[in-house]
Design a protein around this motif. Structure first.
Motif, PDB file in Angstrom:
ATOM      1  N   TYR A  58       0.848  -1.194   0.000  1.00 36.02           N
ATOM      2  CA  TYR A  58       0.000   0.000   0.000  1.00 36.02           C
ATOM      3  C   TYR A  58       0.878   1.236   0.000  1.00 36.02           C
ATOM      4  CZ  TYR A  58      -3.597  -3.314   1.115  1.00 36.02           C
ATOM      5  OH  TYR A  58      -4.451  -4.385   1.058  1.00 36.02           O
ATOM      6  N   LEU A  59       0.446   2.224  -0.754  1.00 33.94           N
ATOM      7  CA  LEU A  59       1.132   3.498  -0.818  1.00 33.94           C
ATOM      8  C   LEU A  59       0.331   4.507  -0.009  1.00 33.94           C
ATOM      9  CD1 LEU A  59       3.624   4.738  -2.186  1.00 33.94           C
ATOM     10  CD2 LEU A  59       2.128   5.456  -4.040  1.00 33.94           C
ATOM     11  N   PHE A  60       0.969   5.088   0.986  1.00 32.95           N
ATOM     12  CA  PHE A  60       0.358   6.120   1.813  1.00 32.95           C
ATOM     13  C   PHE A  60       0.818   7.469   1.286  1.00 32.95           C
ATOM     14  CE2 PHE A  60      -0.277   2.493   4.375  1.00 32.95           C
ATOM     15  CZ  PHE A  60      -1.298   2.779   5.265  1.00 32.95           C
TER      16      PHE A  60
ATOM     17  N   HIS B 117       7.919   8.209  13.816  1.00 33.88           N
ATOM     18  CA  HIS B 117       6.597   7.861  14.349  1.00 33.88           C
ATOM     19  C   HIS B 117       6.153   6.487  13.834  1.00 33.88           C
ATOM     20  CE1 HIS B 117       2.774   8.689  16.255  1.00 33.88           C
ATOM     21  NE2 HIS B 117       2.153   8.336  15.139  1.00 33.88           N
ATOM     22  N   LEU B 118       6.366   6.231  12.550  1.00 34.34           N
ATOM     23  CA  LEU B 118       6.006   4.919  11.986  1.00 34.34           C
ATOM     24  C   LEU B 118       6.848   3.809  12.611  1.00 34.34           C
ATOM     25  CD1 LEU B 118       5.528   5.907   8.259  1.00 34.34           C
ATOM     26  CD2 LEU B 118       3.740   5.172   9.849  1.00 34.34           C
ATOM     27  N   ALA B 119       8.123   4.070  12.833  1.00 33.16           N
ATOM     28  CA  ALA B 119       8.995   3.073  13.466  1.00 33.16           C
ATOM     29  C   ALA B 119       8.514   2.751  14.873  1.00 33.16           C
ATOM     30  CB  ALA B 119      10.437   3.568  13.491  1.00 33.16           C
ATOM     31  N   ASN B 120       8.037   3.752  15.580  1.00 35.74           N
ATOM     32  CA  ASN B 120       7.501   3.512  16.925  1.00 35.74           C
ATOM     33  C   ASN B 120       6.291   2.588  16.889  1.00 35.74           C
ATOM     34  OD1 ASN B 120       9.460   5.124  18.084  1.00 35.74           O
ATOM     35  ND2 ASN B 120       8.164   6.939  18.167  1.00 35.74           N
ATOM     36  N   TRP B 121       5.577   2.575  15.783  1.00 32.43           N
ATOM     37  CA  TRP B 121       4.435   1.683  15.586  1.00 32.43           C
ATOM     38  C   TRP B 121       4.872   0.373  14.916  1.00 32.43           C
ATOM     39  CZ3 TRP B 121      -0.829   1.835  16.641  1.00 32.43           C
ATOM     40  CH2 TRP B 121      -1.263   2.964  17.331  1.00 32.43           C
ATOM     41  N   HIS B 122       6.172   0.186  14.723  1.00 33.55           N
ATOM     42  CA  HIS B 122       6.749  -1.022  14.110  1.00 33.55           C
ATOM     43  C   HIS B 122       6.303  -1.212  12.664  1.00 33.55           C
ATOM     44  CE1 HIS B 122       8.281  -2.028  18.044  1.00 33.55           C
ATOM     45  NE2 HIS B 122       7.062  -1.816  18.523  1.00 33.55           N
TER      46      HIS B 122
ATOM     47  N   ASP C 244       7.222  -1.265   8.952  1.00 30.74           N
ATOM     48  CA  ASP C 244       8.399  -1.467   8.117  1.00 30.74           C
ATOM     49  C   ASP C 244       8.144  -0.845   6.744  1.00 30.74           C
ATOM     50  OD1 ASP C 244      10.831  -2.372   7.152  1.00 30.74           O
ATOM     51  OD2 ASP C 244      10.092  -4.403   6.746  1.00 30.74           O
ATOM     52  N   LEU C 245       8.906   0.178   6.411  1.00 33.36           N
ATOM     53  CA  LEU C 245       8.751   0.826   5.109  1.00 33.36           C
ATOM     54  C   LEU C 245       9.543   0.065   4.059  1.00 33.36           C
ATOM     55  CD1 LEU C 245       9.047   4.577   6.111  1.00 33.36           C
ATOM     56  CD2 LEU C 245       6.978   3.265   5.601  1.00 33.36           C
ATOM     57  N   LYS C 246       8.937  -0.104   2.888  1.00 33.15           N
ATOM     58  CA  LYS C 246       9.579  -0.798   1.772  1.00 33.15           C
ATOM     59  C   LYS C 246      10.034   0.161   0.691  1.00 33.15           C
ATOM     60  CE  LYS C 246       8.998  -4.816   3.544  1.00 33.15           C
ATOM     61  NZ  LYS C 246      10.170  -5.510   4.087  1.00 33.15           N
TER      62      LYS C 246
ATOM     63  N   GLY D 158       4.884  16.618  -1.103  1.00 36.17           N
ATOM     64  CA  GLY D 158       4.567  15.776   0.045  1.00 36.17           C
ATOM     65  C   GLY D 158       5.391  14.517   0.030  1.00 36.17           C
ATOM     66  N   MET D 159       4.876  13.472   0.663  1.00 35.02           N
ATOM     67  CA  MET D 159       5.605  12.207   0.681  1.00 35.02           C
ATOM     68  C   MET D 159       4.653  11.054   0.416  1.00 35.02           C
ATOM     69  SD  MET D 159       6.447  11.506   4.738  1.00 35.02           S
ATOM     70  CE  MET D 159       7.356  13.021   4.938  1.00 35.02           C
ATOM     71  N   GLN D 160       5.247  10.002  -0.128  1.00 33.39           N
ATOM     72  CA  GLN D 160       4.527   8.770  -0.373  1.00 33.39           C
ATOM     73  C   GLN D 160       5.359   7.658   0.241  1.00 33.39           C
ATOM     74  OE1 GLN D 160       2.921   8.310  -4.383  1.00 33.39           O
ATOM     75  NE2 GLN D 160       3.409  10.451  -4.756  1.00 33.39           N
ATOM     76  N   LEU D 161       4.733   6.867   1.103  1.00 30.35           N
ATOM     77  CA  LEU D 161       5.430   5.825   1.840  1.00 30.35           C
ATOM     78  C   LEU D 161       4.810   4.475   1.517  1.00 30.35           C
ATOM     79  CD1 LEU D 161       5.467   7.812   5.176  1.00 30.35           C
ATOM     80  CD2 LEU D 161       7.382   7.546   3.594  1.00 30.35           C
ATOM     81  N   LEU D 162       5.643   3.489   1.251  1.00 26.88           N
ATOM     82  CA  LEU D 162       5.204   2.163   0.843  1.00 26.88           C
ATOM     83  C   LEU D 162       5.395   1.171   1.978  1.00 26.88           C
ATOM     84  CD1 LEU D 162       4.384   0.383  -1.690  1.00 26.88           C
ATOM     85  CD2 LEU D 162       6.831  -0.088  -1.885  1.00 26.88           C
ATOM     86  N   THR D 163       4.340   0.407   2.276  1.00 27.78           N
ATOM     87  CA  THR D 163       4.422  -0.620   3.307  1.00 27.78           C
ATOM     88  C   THR D 163       3.404  -1.722   3.031  1.00 27.78           C
ATOM     89  OG1 THR D 163       4.416  -1.060   5.692  1.00 27.78           O
ATOM     90  CG2 THR D 163       2.802   0.535   4.878  1.00 27.78           C
ATOM     91  N   ALA D 164       3.646  -2.863   3.618  1.00 24.05           N
ATOM     92  CA  ALA D 164       2.655  -3.944   3.584  1.00 24.05           C
ATOM     93  C   ALA D 164       1.793  -3.917   4.836  1.00 24.05           C
ATOM     94  CB  ALA D 164       3.369  -5.290   3.464  1.00 24.05           C
TER      95      ALA D 164
END
Length: 140
Positions: free
Chosen positions: A4-6, A23-28, A30-32, A40-46
């Motif tokens: 998913y792309l945020f 902040h995302l790391a604190n929620w565990h 894992d960014l791909k 802005g930014m686009q962040l990819l994760t499963a």
């Protein structure tokens, strides 16, 4: 595995990428992959659920979209041919990014029609594709 792309609305200022990824790391989460520019930014994760909760807690506005992962042969013209097949089918690429390595290219693609794009992209994927079938897209 689904990715998913945020798409995150953030201000263009020093340290914003560090704060958001911390902040995302604190929620565990894992960014791909990621893209950051003045828009802005686009962040990819499963990890869609944890990432949603993290962004909600941070009060950040996000748009979440599923993306196809395609492992494509690293050769001249491979990307062009894949994109042309999508265009010939009337499928628009909304967002795409990727990188090549010694073993091939890894591309993530958001289209305007994920169900119709799936079988076309599957034809081009080599290696260990993480591409959903059309039926999986319908259930998502």
């Amino acid at each position: 595995m689904a990715y998913y792309l945020f798409k995150v609305a953030v201000s263009d200022e020093p340290g914003v990428l560090a704060r958001v990824t911390r902040h995302l790391a604190n929620w565990h989460v894992d960014l791909k992959g990621f893209i950051v520019d003045q828009a802005g930014m686009q962040l990819l994760t499963a990890e869609v659920d944890a990432a949603r909760r993290a962004f909600d807690e941070a009060g950040l506005l996000v748009v979440v979209v599923p993306v196809h992962e395609v492992i494509i042969e690293d050769r001249p013209g491979a990307l062009s041919l894949m994109c042309q097949r999508l265009a010939d089918a009337g499928i628009n690429i909304l967002t795409a990014f990727g990188a090549a390595s010694a073993t091939g290219g890894r591309i993530f693609i958001e289209t305007n029609d994920a169900v119709r794009a799936a079988p076309i992209l599957l034809q081009f994927s080599s290696g260990r594709p993480m591409l959903r079938s059309a039926n999986e897209w319908l259930r998502a």
